[in-house]
Design a protein around this motif. Structure first.
Motif, PDB file in Angstrom:
ATOM      1  N   SER A 214       0.741  -1.188   0.052  1.00  0.00           N
ATOM      2  CA  SER A 214       0.024   0.121   0.057  1.00  0.00           C
ATOM      3  C   SER A 214       0.743   1.223   0.127  1.00  0.00           C
ATOM      4  CB  SER A 214      -0.898   0.066   1.273  1.00  0.00           C
ATOM      5  OG  SER A 214      -1.772   1.123   1.245  1.00  0.00           O
ATOM      6  N   VAL A 215       2.022   1.082   0.668  1.00  0.00           N
ATOM      7  CA  VAL A 215       2.934   2.476   0.597  1.00  0.00           C
ATOM      8  C   VAL A 215       3.359   2.403  -0.544  1.00  0.00           C
ATOM      9  CG1 VAL A 215       5.178   3.271   1.796  1.00  0.00           C
ATOM     10  CG2 VAL A 215       3.245   2.306   3.238  1.00  0.00           C
ATOM     11  N   GLY A 216       3.799   1.419  -1.144  1.00  0.00           N
ATOM     12  CA  GLY A 216       4.405   1.725  -2.386  1.00  0.00           C
ATOM     13  C   GLY A 216       3.721   2.116  -3.446  1.00  0.00           C
ATOM     14  N   VAL A 217       2.358   1.774  -3.483  1.00  0.00           N
ATOM     15  CA  VAL A 217       1.408   2.204  -4.577  1.00  0.00           C
ATOM     16  C   VAL A 217       1.093   3.643  -4.317  1.00  0.00           C
ATOM     17  CG1 VAL A 217      -0.913   1.682  -5.413  1.00  0.00           C
ATOM     18  CG2 VAL A 217       0.376  -0.231  -5.159  1.00  0.00           C
ATOM     19  N   GLY A 218       0.980   3.932  -2.937  1.00  0.00           N
ATOM     20  CA  GLY A 218       0.560   5.297  -2.741  1.00  0.00           C
ATOM     21  C   GLY A 218       1.660   6.454  -2.884  1.00  0.00           C
ATOM     22  N   PHE A 219       2.894   6.114  -2.128  1.00  0.00           N
ATOM     23  CA  PHE A 219       3.876   7.069  -1.981  1.00  0.00           C
ATOM     24  C   PHE A 219       5.089   7.221  -3.001  1.00  0.00           C
ATOM     25  CE2 PHE A 219       1.816   6.717   2.109  1.00  0.00           C
ATOM     26  CZ  PHE A 219       1.725   8.282   2.362  1.00  0.00           C
ATOM     27  N   LEU A 220       5.225   5.776  -3.946  1.00  0.00           N
ATOM     28  CA  LEU A 220       6.227   6.102  -4.792  1.00  0.00           C
ATOM     29  C   LEU A 220       6.272   6.884  -5.779  1.00  0.00           C
ATOM     30  CD1 LEU A 220       7.499   2.138  -5.330  1.00  0.00           C
ATOM     31  CD2 LEU A 220       8.669   3.917  -4.080  1.00  0.00           C
ATOM     32  N   PRO A 221       4.691   7.008  -6.404  1.00  0.00           N
ATOM     33  CA  PRO A 221       4.335   8.148  -7.419  1.00  0.00           C
ATOM     34  C   PRO A 221       5.014   9.527  -6.554  1.00  0.00           C
ATOM     35  CG  PRO A 221       2.736   6.500  -7.463  1.00  0.00           C
ATOM     36  CD  PRO A 221       3.668   6.214  -6.252  1.00  0.00           C
ATOM     37  N   VAL A 222       4.752   9.743  -5.221  1.00  0.00           N
ATOM     38  CA  VAL A 222       5.002  11.210  -4.750  1.00  0.00           C
ATOM     39  C   VAL A 222       6.617  11.378  -4.794  1.00  0.00           C
ATOM     40  CG1 VAL A 222       5.183  12.404  -2.656  1.00  0.00           C
ATOM     41  CG2 VAL A 222       3.184  11.022  -3.148  1.00  0.00           C
ATOM     42  N   SER A 223       7.302  10.124  -4.887  1.00  0.00           N
ATOM     43  CA  SER A 223       8.836  10.476  -4.711  1.00  0.00           C
ATOM     44  C   SER A 223       9.287  10.500  -6.156  1.00  0.00           C
ATOM     45  CB  SER A 223       9.586   8.876  -4.150  1.00  0.00           C
ATOM     46  OG  SER A 223       9.199   8.813  -2.867  1.00  0.00           O
ATOM     47  N   GLY A 224       8.437   9.909  -7.298  1.00  0.00           N
ATOM     48  CA  GLY A 224       8.939  10.044  -8.313  1.00  0.00           C
ATOM     49  C   GLY A 224       8.497  11.484  -9.064  1.00  0.00           C
ATOM     50  N   ARG A 225       7.519  11.971  -8.365  1.00  0.00           N
ATOM     51  CA  ARG A 225       6.958  13.575  -8.784  1.00  0.00           C
ATOM     52  C   ARG A 225       8.176  14.628  -8.371  1.00  0.00           C
ATOM     53  NH1 ARG A 225       1.934  11.869  -8.110  1.00  0.00           N
ATOM     54  NH2 ARG A 225       1.690  12.951  -5.928  1.00  0.00           N
ATOM     55  N   ALA A 226       8.664  14.317  -6.901  1.00  0.00           N
ATOM     56  CA  ALA A 226       9.705  15.113  -6.189  1.00  0.00           C
ATOM     57  C   ALA A 226      11.086  15.019  -6.982  1.00  0.00           C
ATOM     58  CB  ALA A 226       9.874  14.527  -4.937  1.00  0.00           C
ATOM     59  N   ALA A 227      11.238  13.898  -7.730  1.00  0.00           N
ATOM     60  CA  ALA A 227      12.519  13.739  -8.481  1.00  0.00           C
ATOM     61  C   ALA A 227      12.402  14.223  -9.714  1.00  0.00           C
ATOM     62  CB  ALA A 227      12.833  12.206  -8.505  1.00  0.00           C
ATOM     63  N   GLY A 228      11.159  14.983 -10.241  1.00  0.00           N
ATOM     64  CA  GLY A 228      10.918  15.283 -11.558  1.00  0.00           C
ATOM     65  C   GLY A 228      10.544  14.404 -12.640  1.00  0.00           C
ATOM     66  N   LEU A 229      10.054  13.410 -12.172  1.00  0.00           N
ATOM     67  CA  LEU A 229       9.395  12.341 -13.146  1.00  0.00           C
ATOM     68  C   LEU A 229       7.984  12.526 -13.613  1.00  0.00           C
ATOM     69  CD1 LEU A 229      10.695   9.081 -11.495  1.00  0.00           C
ATOM     70  CD2 LEU A 229      12.140  10.534 -13.609  1.00  0.00           C
ATOM     71  N   GLY A 230       7.627  12.249 -14.690  1.00  0.00           N
ATOM     72  CA  GLY A 230       6.378  12.510 -15.187  1.00  0.00           C
ATOM     73  C   GLY A 230       5.376  11.388 -14.656  1.00  0.00           C
ATOM     74  N   THR A 231       4.016  11.788 -15.024  1.00  0.00           N
ATOM     75  CA  THR A 231       3.001  10.788 -14.663  1.00  0.00           C
ATOM     76  C   THR A 231       3.289   9.066 -15.330  1.00  0.00           C
ATOM     77  OG1 THR A 231       1.688  11.624 -16.489  1.00  0.00           O
ATOM     78  CG2 THR A 231       1.392  12.419 -14.099  1.00  0.00           C
ATOM     79  N   VAL A 232       3.689   9.407 -16.649  1.00  0.00           N
ATOM     80  CA  VAL A 232       4.099   7.975 -17.218  1.00  0.00           C
ATOM     81  C   VAL A 232       5.148   7.128 -16.440  1.00  0.00           C
ATOM     82  CG1 VAL A 232       4.690   6.934 -19.501  1.00  0.00           C
ATOM     83  CG2 VAL A 232       3.104   8.978 -19.484  1.00  0.00           C
ATOM     84  N   ALA A 233       6.140   7.999 -16.199  1.00  0.00           N
ATOM     85  CA  ALA A 233       7.145   7.202 -15.238  1.00  0.00           C
ATOM     86  C   ALA A 233       6.752   6.809 -14.034  1.00  0.00           C
ATOM     87  CB  ALA A 233       8.421   8.122 -15.287  1.00  0.00           C
ATOM     88  N   THR A 234       6.107   7.438 -13.234  1.00  0.00           N
ATOM     89  CA  THR A 234       5.755   6.869 -11.861  1.00  0.00           C
ATOM     90  C   THR A 234       4.618   6.002 -11.936  1.00  0.00           C
ATOM     91  OG1 THR A 234       3.928   8.850 -11.860  1.00  0.00           O
ATOM     92  CG2 THR A 234       6.129   9.402 -10.983  1.00  0.00           C
ATOM     93  N   GLY A 235       3.715   6.196 -13.247  1.00  0.00           N
ATOM     94  CA  GLY A 235       2.637   5.135 -13.429  1.00  0.00           C
ATOM     95  C   GLY A 235       3.476   3.957 -13.853  1.00  0.00           C
TER      96      GLY A 235
END
Length: 377
Positions: A214-235
């Protein structure tokens, strides 16, 4: 077995398909973050309260009737919103879906155990977990397409048809499995059984795996956005997590049945791999996100079939529904507790420290076991 796999897919697809699309495509029903949180909590809250109840009912009257009733109720709850198309009825439909899933999910797990010999429990639960993971993966993606094309009503329509179709399929294909006679059980007897390490250890591992997932699904996209990654990469990172979990589960179950892996060693390894994934989430950039997703998915994919197989092998057949319902309650608590813990730590410090705390908790039990048994190896 195929209708049972379809039932597992249905509960996973329904849970994540709607949850992932409530906030972005339902402005008329979701007017604030508080409303969104309430709608998300309804489904899980119903499962926390009702899964042990329906699990015990499955032992009393048979798992098949509870499975069929739950699927029919899921289809009816989904159709309720399709017919009403009102923000107020969305709450009722979501609550009804959660209550219905509380009935057919533990019943399906109990039937997986009853319809397979003990020597095949690993394979059976591995396959069941595989199709649930497919549901978790396709839910946000396919659900998003459906909501984009026809709004929430189209997604609820698909879920109503899916629930009804699986109910008919199960009624035709799943054999009648009569309830087994059992000795009278007091509340104290139940408490003793649920406090037994034979039950607690696999359930705790399942709860820990669900918390990390649950943490991975919910928070890894947050980390990705903080690193400048787009929605495609975080998805894509979240898809990697779900795909790894889906691929590992059947292989882990097969290894258990063939004696190449023990429940104890598999659960310990799964917890350590999952903890390593949480530690990788602390690394910046795409590398950290992808490594975390792969390891968390692999670790949870290793734990899930082994945990359920251990519970099935240590439970009297006449109490399988009760045990599966109680174990599912443990998973739901992990599903809610993991994100809450990480969010609380991240609020006080940073998200990196939130990952670190969960990684330490996941690794604590395996390390303690390894240290305690080091002199015996």
């Amino acid at each position: 077995m195929w209708p049972l796999y379809a039932a597992g897919f249905t509960t996973a697809f329904g849970a994540h398909g709607i949850a992932a699309n409530l906030g972005g495509f339902s402005d008329d029903a979701v007017t604030s973050l508080l409303v969104l949180g309430g709608l998300l909590a309804l489904y899980d809250g119903a499962e926390v309260l009702l899964k042990p109840v329906f699990g015990a009912l499955a032992d009393r009257i048979g798992a098949r009737p509870v499975l069929l009733g739950g699927l029919v109720a899921f289809a009816a709850a989904s159709a309720l919103y399709v017919l009403a198309d009102s923000p107020g009825w969305l709450w009722a439909a979501r609550l009804g879906q959660g209550a219905a899933a509380s009935a057919f999910s533990p019943s399906a797990s109990a039937l997986v155990a009853r319809l397979n010999p003990a020597a095949r429990h690993g394979r059976a639960f591995g396959s069941y977990g595989f199709y649930k993971s497919i549901g978790y993966t396709l839910g946000p993606l396919l659900g998003g397409v459906l909501v984009w094309g026809g709004g929430l009503r189209l997604l609820f329509t698909v879920l109503a048809v899916l629930g009804a179709a699986v109910a008919v399929w199960a009624a035709v294909a799943v054999p009648v499995v009569p309830p087994l006679p059992k000795a009278r059980q007091t509340v104290l007897d139940l408490a003793r059984r649920l406090a037994d390490p034979v039950f607690l250890a696999p359930t705790a591992a399942l709860a820990a795996a669900t918390a990390a997932l649950s943490v991975g699904v919910g928070f890894l996209p947050v980390s990705g956005r903080a690193a400048g990654l787009g929605t495609v990469a975080t998805g894509a990172a979240v898809s990697v997590l779900a795909a790894c979990a889906a691929l590992v589960q059947p292989r882990a179950g097969r290894a258990l049945d063939e004696g190449r892996l023990t429940t104890r060693s598999g659960l310990l390894a799964g917890l350590l791999v999952t903890a390593a994934g949480m530690a990788c989430a602390m690394l910046p950039g795409l590398t950290g996100v992808l490594c975390a997703a792969a390891l968390i998915g692999a670790g949870t994919g290793l734990i899930t079939p082994l945990g359920f197989a251990a519970l099935a092998s240590s439970t009297p057949p006449e109490r399988l529904g009760q045990t599966m319902g109680s174990a599912e309650l443990g998973r739901e608590l992990g599903d809610a507790g993991g994100p809450l813990l990480v969010a609380a730590v991240a609020t006080a410090t940073t998200l990196t420290y939130g990952y670190a705390v969960l990684a330490v908790l996941l690794a604590a039990a395996p390390v303690a076991v390894l240290v305690r048994r080091r002199g015996k190896w």
